[in-house]
Design a protein around this motif. Sequence first.
Motif, mmCIF file in Angstrom:
data_model
loop_
_atom_site.group_PDB
_atom_site.id
_atom_site.type_symbol
_atom_site.label_atom_id
_atom_site.label_comp_id
_atom_site.label_asym_id
_atom_site.label_seq_id
_atom_site.Cartn_x
_atom_site.Cartn_y
_atom_site.Cartn_z
ATOM 1 N N THR A 106 -93.305 37.752 -18.504
ATOM 2 C CA THR A 106 -92.505 38.806 -18.113
ATOM 3 C C THR A 106 -91.220 38.717 -17.354
ATOM 4 O OG1 THR A 106 -93.718 39.138 -15.954
ATOM 5 C CG2 THR A 106 -94.499 40.577 -17.783
ATOM 6 N N THR A 107 -91.149 37.355 -16.866
ATOM 7 C CA THR A 107 -89.841 37.070 -16.031
ATOM 8 C C THR A 107 -89.155 36.069 -16.897
ATOM 9 O OG1 THR A 107 -90.645 35.747 -14.731
ATOM 10 C CG2 THR A 107 -90.782 37.759 -14.201
ATOM 11 N N GLY A 108 -89.888 35.083 -17.521
ATOM 12 C CA GLY A 108 -89.247 33.941 -18.114
ATOM 13 C C GLY A 108 -88.703 33.983 -19.377
ATOM 14 N N ALA A 109 -88.677 35.170 -20.164
ATOM 15 C CA ALA A 109 -88.301 35.234 -21.342
ATOM 16 C C ALA A 109 -86.623 35.476 -21.173
ATOM 17 C CB ALA A 109 -88.857 36.319 -22.021
ATOM 18 N N SER A 110 -86.272 36.332 -20.237
ATOM 19 C CA SER A 110 -84.657 36.551 -19.840
ATOM 20 C C SER A 110 -84.085 35.237 -19.885
ATOM 21 C CB SER A 110 -84.821 37.444 -18.884
ATOM 22 O OG SER A 110 -85.172 37.188 -17.762
ATOM 23 N N ARG A 111 -84.772 34.300 -19.324
ATOM 24 C CA ARG A 111 -83.755 33.108 -19.092
ATOM 25 C C ARG A 111 -83.553 32.261 -20.135
ATOM 26 N NH1 ARG A 111 -87.731 32.960 -14.778
ATOM 27 N NH2 ARG A 111 -88.788 31.066 -15.641
ATOM 28 N N HIS A 112 -84.088 32.486 -21.192
ATOM 29 C CA HIS A 112 -83.926 31.822 -22.522
ATOM 30 C C HIS A 112 -83.720 32.590 -23.931
ATOM 31 C CE1 HIS A 112 -86.443 28.683 -20.442
ATOM 32 N NE2 HIS A 112 -87.245 29.715 -20.112
ATOM 33 N N PRO A 113 -82.266 32.724 -23.695
ATOM 34 C CA PRO A 113 -81.528 33.500 -24.827
ATOM 35 C C PRO A 113 -82.073 33.005 -26.348
ATOM 36 C CG PRO A 113 -80.120 32.931 -23.479
ATOM 37 C CD PRO A 113 -81.182 32.184 -22.791
ATOM 38 N N ARG A 114 -82.124 31.725 -26.315
ATOM 39 C CA ARG A 114 -82.796 31.307 -27.628
ATOM 40 C C ARG A 114 -84.059 31.756 -28.141
ATOM 41 N NH1 ARG A 114 -86.175 27.057 -28.997
ATOM 42 N NH2 ARG A 114 -85.936 26.265 -31.084
ATOM 43 N N PHE A 115 -84.927 31.858 -27.106
ATOM 44 C CA PHE A 115 -86.259 32.298 -27.327
ATOM 45 C C PHE A 115 -86.220 33.838 -27.756
ATOM 46 C CE2 PHE A 115 -89.617 34.793 -25.212
ATOM 47 C CZ PHE A 115 -90.747 34.595 -25.838
ATOM 48 N N LEU A 116 -85.318 34.793 -27.250
ATOM 49 C CA LEU A 116 -85.313 36.112 -27.354
ATOM 50 C C LEU A 116 -84.574 36.148 -28.901
ATOM 51 C CD1 LEU A 116 -84.204 37.598 -24.129
ATOM 52 C CD2 LEU A 116 -86.474 37.767 -25.001
ATOM 53 N N ARG A 117 -83.837 35.244 -29.194
ATOM 54 C CA ARG A 117 -83.289 35.429 -30.703
ATOM 55 C C ARG A 117 -84.197 35.014 -31.813
ATOM 56 N NH1 ARG A 117 -78.007 35.256 -32.887
ATOM 57 N NH2 ARG A 117 -78.164 34.370 -35.006
ATOM 58 N N LEU A 118 -84.992 33.872 -31.443
ATOM 59 C CA LEU A 118 -86.043 33.684 -32.254
ATOM 60 C C LEU A 118 -87.212 34.583 -32.459
ATOM 61 C CD1 LEU A 118 -86.702 29.904 -31.669
ATOM 62 C CD2 LEU A 118 -85.466 30.548 -33.459
ATOM 63 N N LEU A 119 -87.333 35.256 -31.480
ATOM 64 C CA LEU A 119 -88.421 36.646 -31.514
ATOM 65 C C LEU A 119 -87.612 37.688 -32.335
ATOM 66 C CD1 LEU A 119 -90.107 37.234 -27.913
ATOM 67 C CD2 LEU A 119 -90.995 36.406 -30.149
ATOM 68 N N ALA A 120 -86.408 37.817 -32.122
ATOM 69 C CA ALA A 120 -85.413 39.009 -32.816
ATOM 70 C C ALA A 120 -85.758 38.429 -34.285
ATOM 71 C CB ALA A 120 -84.413 38.955 -32.454
ATOM 72 N N GLU A 121 -85.669 37.326 -34.840
ATOM 73 C CA GLU A 121 -85.472 36.936 -36.073
ATOM 74 C C GLU A 121 -86.873 37.214 -36.521
ATOM 75 O OE1 GLU A 121 -84.416 32.955 -36.205
ATOM 76 O OE2 GLU A 121 -82.273 33.290 -36.059
ATOM 77 N N ASN A 122 -87.986 36.851 -35.899
ATOM 78 C CA ASN A 122 -89.530 37.123 -36.261
ATOM 79 C C ASN A 122 -89.715 38.467 -36.550
ATOM 80 O OD1 ASN A 122 -89.933 34.232 -36.499
ATOM 81 N ND2 ASN A 122 -90.794 34.227 -34.214
ATOM 82 N N SER A 123 -89.119 39.399 -35.617
ATOM 83 C CA SER A 123 -89.497 40.839 -35.584
ATOM 84 C C SER A 123 -88.960 41.371 -37.007
ATOM 85 C CB SER A 123 -88.690 41.303 -34.463
ATOM 86 O OG SER A 123 -89.478 41.010 -33.478
ATOM 87 N N LEU A 124 -87.970 40.742 -37.512
ATOM 88 C CA LEU A 124 -87.448 41.300 -38.686
ATOM 89 C C LEU A 124 -87.985 40.719 -40.029
ATOM 90 C CD1 LEU A 124 -83.654 41.016 -37.578
ATOM 91 C CD2 LEU A 124 -85.111 43.192 -37.782
ATOM 92 N N ARG A 125 -88.951 40.081 -39.787
ATOM 93 C CA ARG A 125 -89.704 39.612 -41.101
ATOM 94 C C ARG A 125 -90.253 40.518 -42.010
ATOM 95 N NH1 ARG A 125 -93.297 39.121 -37.007
ATOM 96 N NH2 ARG A 125 -95.458 39.130 -37.772
ATOM 97 N N LEU A 126 -90.905 41.596 -41.145
ATOM 98 C CA LEU A 126 -91.771 42.485 -41.611
ATOM 99 C C LEU A 126 -91.009 43.821 -41.725
ATOM 100 C CD1 LEU A 126 -95.326 42.050 -40.358
ATOM 101 C CD2 LEU A 126 -94.394 41.560 -42.551
ATOM 102 N N THR A 127 -90.608 44.279 -42.852
ATOM 103 C CA THR A 127 -89.633 45.613 -42.950
ATOM 104 C C THR A 127 -90.369 46.869 -43.189
ATOM 105 O OG1 THR A 127 -89.384 45.038 -45.402
ATOM 106 C CG2 THR A 127 -87.598 44.173 -43.689
ATOM 107 N N PRO A 128 -89.862 47.961 -42.822
ATOM 108 C CA PRO A 128 -90.536 49.080 -43.292
ATOM 109 C C PRO A 128 -90.657 49.475 -44.496
ATOM 110 C CG PRO A 128 -88.844 49.686 -41.611
ATOM 111 C CD PRO A 128 -88.666 48.159 -42.302
ATOM 112 N N ALA A 129 -91.553 50.025 -45.299
ATOM 113 C CA ALA A 129 -91.915 50.218 -46.661
ATOM 114 C C ALA A 129 -90.907 51.226 -47.144
ATOM 115 C CB ALA A 129 -93.376 50.683 -46.758
ATOM 116 N N LEU A 130 -89.928 50.942 -47.347
ATOM 117 C CA LEU A 130 -88.781 52.017 -47.668
ATOM 118 C C LEU A 130 -87.818 51.018 -48.768
ATOM 119 C CD1 LEU A 130 -87.295 53.698 -44.738
ATOM 120 C CD2 LEU A 130 -88.647 54.830 -46.635
#
Length: 630
Positions: A479-503
Amino acid sequence: MRDKAVTPSQRLRAHLRAQMQRHEPFSRLSASSLEALLEGVRESYHAPGELVIGPADGPVQHLRWVRSGAVRGTGVTGDVFDIEQGELFPVGAVLADRAVTSRYEAVDDVFCLEIEAALLRETARRDPVLADFLQRRMRHLLALSTQAAQAATASQVLAQQSFEAPLATLIGREPVTIGPDQPVVEGLQRMHGQGVGSVVVVDEDGRPLGILTLHDLPGRILLSEPALDLRRTPMRAVMSAPAYTLDVGSPVHEAVVAMSRHGIRHVPLTRQGRLVGVVSERDLFALQKQSLGGLGSALRGAADVATLTRLAPQLRAYGRRLQAQGVAAPTLTALVSHLNDLLCTRLVQLQAADHGLDLRRACWVAFGSEGRGEQTVATDQDNGLVLDDMVDDQEHERWRVLGRNVNEALDACGFPLCKGGIMAGQARCCLRLSQWRARFEHWMERGEPQDLLEASIFFDMRPIAGETALVAPLREIITTGASRHPRFLRLLAENSLRLTPALAWHGGLDVQAEGGRRHIDLKMHGTAVFVDAARLFALATGVQALGTRERLVRAGAALAVPEHEREGWASAFEVLQMLRLRVQVQAADGHAPNRIDVDSLDDIDRQLLKEALKVGRRLQQRLSMDWLRA
C-alpha cells in the motif's frame, strides 16, 4: 425517406433554449453544456400517423426531444406508451448504440429536436448533471434486469430446494402428544419442556384428533370468558379440531399450500393414519432460506474434512438463494466470500491439528477474488502461506504438505485447483515472511513486465487463518511502496490494458463463436478490466481497500475523478458481476462459468452489457492517458 431534419436558425435557437430550460435535464445543465447541445441540434417534423423511428432503421444516431405534439410507442409485446412534450426518447437505444425494439409513431403534428448521440456523450463527459441523468437511466435498467433475473432464478432455486420431495424428509424430532381427556396445564407443560410450538391431541391408537399451538393461547385460553381452570379443563375443550393432517408421502409443497390456504402454522404428519411427526411454518422457512448464522455455526463446528465436504454444496446453494431474493452483486459476493473463508479456516485448523503444527507460526492468505472478497458462486483457488522467519527447513516442508492437503480438500469441496499453481501447497507460495518481503520489493523495484503480469494477483493479499500479524508488513509494502516506484506503476498500467472490453470498433459487442453459440467471457473481457484498473488506482494512491468497488470509488476520489464518473465505474462493474453470477447460477456443473450467450440476452440486459463495457473502455482510455503518456 423520413430524415427531414433541418438545422434551426439562430433566432429559433434562442426560443428553443428558453423552452428546453423548462424541462429535465436541461433545466439543470450549465450554460455552456446547453449551448453545446444547441449548436449541434436539428429539428424534424412528423405528420400524424407517421413512423418517427422503428427497428428497421438500425442503430440510433440521435436522441429525440419532443418539442410539441406526442409520440406513441408500441413494444414488441404489444404494450403501448405515450411520449409527450418535454420528454426524451429513445434513451436506452442511444446509450446502448443499438436499434430500437419498439415502433414510435406521431400521434398528431410532432416537432422533435434531435441531438446527435456522439455530441450527447461528449457533453456528458464534461457535465456531471447530464452524466448523472444518463447514469440514473442505467441504474433503472439494472433494477429492471435484477427483477427479471430474480423471478427466473427464484423458479430454478425452488426446484432445487426439493419442494417436490416427500414430507418425510422434514421429520426430525418425535412429535409432542397428549390424550384428549388430560388437563390443559399438562399440554402446556409438555410444550414448554420440549421447547416446541404445538402439542397434538391423539387417541389411544396414535391418531390425531386435534392440535393446540402457541398461536392459540391468547384467544382460547388467556382471554377466555369465563376464565378456564387449566388443571381441570381437558385438552379436547381447547384443541383445534379436526386437525388438518397430511401423509408423510405427500410432497412438501402441499404443506406450503395448506398453511397458506387454512391460515395454520403446523401440520401433523401421519403414516397409515397414525401420527409420526409435525411440520411447522418454521421448518418450511428454513428449507427455503437457511440462515447465514446457521451455516456459519455448522462450518465452525465441523469435526472433520468429510463434514466440510458435505456442507460445501450448501454454500453455493445459499448463494443461489441470495440471488433469487434479489440481493445485489456486491453484497452477494461478500457473503459468499465470508462463508468460503469460514470453510477454509476450519480446513486449515483441522489440518494443523493433524500435522501437529502451531498456527501462531503461520498465516493462510487468500489472493485474487477471494482476497478482494469478491468470490462468485463458481471460483477456483488462489492462496498461500506466510511463515514466521523462525520456522526451520524441516518445519517449512511440513507447512507445505499442510498446504497441499488443504488445497486437495478445497478441491473436494468444489473449489478447483488453480491452473496457474497459485496455491499454498506449491513451493513458491509457501514462504517465510522475509522471503515474501524480498519478493514484493523485487517486483516493485526491478520487476519485469512478465513478472508483474503473473504477480498482480498477489497484491490482493488478505489473511484468512492463523497469525494475521505476519501479513501486516507485506500489506505495508503493497500500500505504501508502489507510489515510490513510477516504473512499477507504468508496468502495471501496461498490464492492465492487455485485456480489453468485448466491444468491436464500431461499438457493438465483440463476440466469440463456438459450437453454434456466440458468447463473451464476462471475466476476461469484462470484470477484469475494472479489477486491474482499480488495483492500479489503489496502489498509486495508497488506498488500502481490497474490494474493486471500494477501490474505484475511494482511489478515484483521491485522483480527483468526478464523483459521477467513479460511481459510473462502480455501477458498470456491478452490472458485469450480476451477469456473471446469473450465468454461474444457470450453468450446469460450473461449465463455462463466465461465458454469457449474447443471443440469450433480452433487450434490457443487452443494453446493460454494452453500456457497462463502454464504461470499461472509457476507464481504460483514462488509465492510458494518465499513466502511459510520454
